[in-house]
Structures are given as structure tokens and as C-alpha cells.
Design a protein around this motif. Sequence first.
Motif, mmCIF file in Angstrom:
data_model
loop_
_atom_site.group_PDB
_atom_site.id
_atom_site.type_symbol
_atom_site.label_atom_id
_atom_site.label_comp_id
_atom_site.label_asym_id
_atom_site.label_seq_id
_atom_site.Cartn_x
_atom_site.Cartn_y
_atom_site.Cartn_z
ATOM 1 N N LEU A 79 -61.493 0.336 41.843
ATOM 2 C CA LEU A 79 -60.698 0.703 40.665
ATOM 3 C C LEU A 79 -59.421 1.441 41.060
ATOM 4 N N GLN A 80 -59.507 2.267 42.099
ATOM 5 C CA GLN A 80 -58.320 2.973 42.591
ATOM 6 C C GLN A 80 -57.245 1.977 43.023
ATOM 7 N N LYS A 81 -57.677 0.946 43.718
ATOM 8 C CA LYS A 81 -56.748 -0.098 44.168
ATOM 9 C C LYS A 81 -56.090 -0.785 42.977
ATOM 10 N N GLN A 82 -56.886 -1.065 41.932
ATOM 11 C CA GLN A 82 -56.337 -1.732 40.745
ATOM 12 C C GLN A 82 -55.390 -0.807 39.978
ATOM 13 N N ALA A 83 -55.734 0.483 39.924
ATOM 14 C CA ALA A 83 -54.876 1.446 39.231
ATOM 15 C C ALA A 83 -53.504 1.533 39.899
ATOM 16 N N GLU A 84 -53.486 1.407 41.218
ATOM 17 C CA GLU A 84 -52.218 1.450 41.958
ATOM 18 C C GLU A 84 -51.319 0.270 41.609
ATOM 19 N N HIS A 85 -51.925 -0.796 41.073
ATOM 20 C CA HIS A 85 -51.155 -1.964 40.632
ATOM 21 C C HIS A 85 -50.949 -1.963 39.115
ATOM 22 N N GLN A 86 -51.134 -0.785 38.501
ATOM 23 C CA GLN A 86 -50.932 -0.602 37.054
ATOM 24 C C GLN A 86 -51.820 -1.508 36.194
ATOM 25 N N VAL A 87 -53.004 -1.804 36.686
ATOM 26 C CA VAL A 87 -53.961 -2.584 35.895
ATOM 27 C C VAL A 87 -54.570 -1.673 34.831
ATOM 28 N N PRO A 88 -54.642 -2.105 33.567
ATOM 29 C CA PRO A 88 -55.303 -1.289 32.540
ATOM 30 C C PRO A 88 -56.796 -1.146 32.845
ATOM 31 N N LEU A 89 -57.275 0.092 32.896
ATOM 32 C CA LEU A 89 -58.689 0.370 33.141
ATOM 33 C C LEU A 89 -59.258 1.020 31.888
ATOM 34 N N TYR A 90 -60.046 0.256 31.145
ATOM 35 C CA TYR A 90 -60.593 0.715 29.872
ATOM 36 C C TYR A 90 -62.012 1.256 30.055
ATOM 37 N N GLY A 91 -62.318 2.323 29.342
ATOM 38 C CA GLY A 91 -63.671 2.854 29.319
ATOM 39 C C GLY A 91 -63.956 3.447 27.954
ATOM 40 N N THR A 92 -65.227 3.490 27.557
ATOM 41 C CA THR A 92 -65.584 4.040 26.244
ATOM 42 C C THR A 92 -66.052 5.486 26.385
ATOM 43 N N PHE A 93 -65.474 6.358 25.543
ATOM 44 C CA PHE A 93 -65.773 7.791 25.564
ATOM 45 C C PHE A 93 -65.742 8.332 24.139
ATOM 46 N N LEU A 94 -66.431 9.436 23.918
ATOM 47 C CA LEU A 94 -66.431 10.050 22.591
ATOM 48 C C LEU A 94 -65.058 10.609 22.224
ATOM 49 N N ASP A 95 -64.232 10.929 23.235
ATOM 50 C CA ASP A 95 -62.891 11.456 22.959
ATOM 51 C C ASP A 95 -61.812 10.379 23.136
ATOM 52 N N GLY A 96 -62.227 9.107 23.125
ATOM 53 C CA GLY A 96 -61.264 8.024 23.274
ATOM 54 C C GLY A 96 -60.567 7.680 21.970
ATOM 55 N N GLU A 97 -59.644 6.718 22.035
ATOM 56 C CA GLU A 97 -58.931 6.246 20.850
ATOM 57 C C GLU A 97 -59.732 5.144 20.164
ATOM 58 N N ASN A 98 -59.646 5.101 18.858
ATOM 59 C CA ASN A 98 -60.365 4.113 18.060
ATOM 60 C C ASN A 98 -60.039 2.698 18.555
ATOM 61 N N ILE A 99 -61.057 1.971 18.987
ATOM 62 C CA ILE A 99 -60.841 0.640 19.561
ATOM 63 C C ILE A 99 -60.229 -0.330 18.554
ATOM 64 N N TYR A 100 -60.445 -0.076 17.253
ATOM 65 C CA TYR A 100 -59.976 -1.011 16.233
ATOM 66 C C TYR A 100 -58.506 -0.806 15.868
ATOM 67 N N THR A 101 -57.930 0.303 16.316
ATOM 68 C CA THR A 101 -56.517 0.555 16.025
ATOM 69 C C THR A 101 -55.665 0.643 17.290
ATOM 70 N N LYS A 102 -56.305 0.793 18.437
ATOM 71 C CA LYS A 102 -55.567 0.913 19.697
ATOM 72 C C LYS A 102 -55.082 -0.455 20.173
ATOM 73 N N GLU A 103 -53.904 -0.487 20.776
ATOM 74 C CA GLU A 103 -53.394 -1.729 21.359
ATOM 75 C C GLU A 103 -54.220 -2.080 22.598
ATOM 76 N N LEU A 104 -54.632 -3.335 22.699
ATOM 77 C CA LEU A 104 -55.464 -3.791 23.812
ATOM 78 C C LEU A 104 -54.762 -4.902 24.579
ATOM 79 N N SER A 105 -54.967 -4.924 25.880
ATOM 80 C CA SER A 105 -54.353 -5.935 26.737
ATOM 81 C C SER A 105 -55.256 -7.162 26.848
ATOM 82 N N GLU A 106 -54.669 -8.310 27.152
ATOM 83 C CA GLU A 106 -55.460 -9.525 27.372
ATOM 84 C C GLU A 106 -56.035 -9.568 28.780
ATOM 85 N N THR A 107 -55.533 -8.705 29.656
ATOM 86 C CA THR A 107 -56.027 -8.634 31.030
ATOM 87 C C THR A 107 -56.418 -7.191 31.336
#
Length: 251
Positions: free
Chosen positions: A167-195
Motif C-alpha cells: 500500500l505504501q508503494k501505491q500511495a507513492e503513486h497517488q493511488v486512492p486508498l479507501y477504507g471504512t471507519f466510523l469517522d469516515g465520510e458518508n460513502i453515499y455523498t463522497k466522490e469515488l474513483s473508478e480505480t
Amino acid sequence: MLSKSKVKQIRSLELKKFRNETNTFVAEGNKLVADMLPAFECDLLIAKPSWMATQGDIPAKELLEADDNDIRKASFLKNPQDVLAVFKRPAWSLEEADPQQQLILALDGIQDPGNLGTIIRLADWFGIEHIVCSQDTADAFSPKTVQATMGALVHVKVHYTDLPAYLQKQAEHQVPLYGTFLDGENIYTKELSETGIIIMGNEGNGIRPETEALVNEKLYIPNYPQERETSESLNVAIATAVVCAEFRRRG
């Protein structure tokens, strides 16, 4: 009649140690085995004559006729069907999993074989071709997991690696890394990437801290209504289904 040594060989594959030593796994059931035969090299197939008669040419190195008693001795199922097969484990390359070009799932310490099998099946349904797992995630080729996939391993490649390093390697290439958390943004209103990469965490502890530190897009699956008190969390396979469905709905 199936020999005792052959039964012992098959039963040993319940343990990861022997699956790794032989680079093989077991699949059972009429449809599952039929689905896997064109996709994986088959070392051994035992089946009732009635099943064999419906299959034509069966591409197995060793083919043995068996009765109900034989199959029951070798089977890992409570209610065995007509056929059981031992397949070679495929050699999948992690290099094929390019999150800059496609959506990928990452599993951080999933322990339950049933959950893992269901997630593999979900990935197949939602067109996700690669799952990248931490080394301590359950084995995709254990008998319980294979059965739970319902044949999805034919279409979904499962990789095991040092997940934080990957994941560190992917983050260095600006890949979106999504995870679910109680303090995250509402998945139904947040902009999501196709990749990118969707990370799902352990059943009891969620995403571990070293993995969380790499997540750059935190999501939250809201309960309904939000002010109502509910159970603490969703089962990880159900949460994966919700997240994947929303990503694909947007795409």
C-alpha cells in the motif's frame, strides 16, 4: 474402492502446511468441480460413475471411480455430492494487479474462511479481478474458503504479500486508498474513483493502525436512521458488498 493412502492424501489438504508443500487444493461438488476443470490443472478426481458419464473427456491426471462411502471418507462436507477433485494451485502474479487501471480489493487480516470466500464471490460479481491480502489473512485455498467462493476463484486472483509495504508503494503513486471507519465520510455523498484500492479490515479489530496510516480516503457506511442506536458494526463481507455496490453504481 478408494485406498486409505489416497484418502489420507486428500484429508491432509485440510491443513495449510500440506497445501503449501504439494501446491494443491481440494474442491467438491458437481457444479464447482465442473467450473474449475477448464481453469485449473487437475491432479486427481474421484467421482461416481453416473457423474463421469455426463462429463465426456475429463482433464485429470488421475481419475478414480468411487461410491458414496468412498467420497464420504475423503470429503470435508457434511453432505458430499458426486465428485471431489484435487487441483494445482495457480501461480498468479501480483504485477497484474494495477490499481491505477482498475479497482482492487485489499484484505487486512480477514480470519474467517467463510467471510473470505464470500468476499471473493462478491469481487467476482462486481467485476473486481484481484484481491491483495495481508500474509495473516485466511487461505483462499482452504476447503471451507473454496466451497464458499462458489467457483469465483476461476475469475478472481488472490495474492498474499506484505500489505503495508504494498500500500505504501501505491500511495507513492497517488493511488486512492479507501477504507471504512466510523469517522469516515458518508460513502453515499463522497466522490469515488473508478480505480484504486478498497481496504477491508479484520472481523474484530478492523483495519490495523499501520494500514490505517496509509489510507488517504476514509469512508463511512451510515446506519438508518442515523440518530437510531444500532449494532456496533456490519459483518465484513456485508460491508464489502455495500462498498463495492456503491463504487460500481457510480461507475
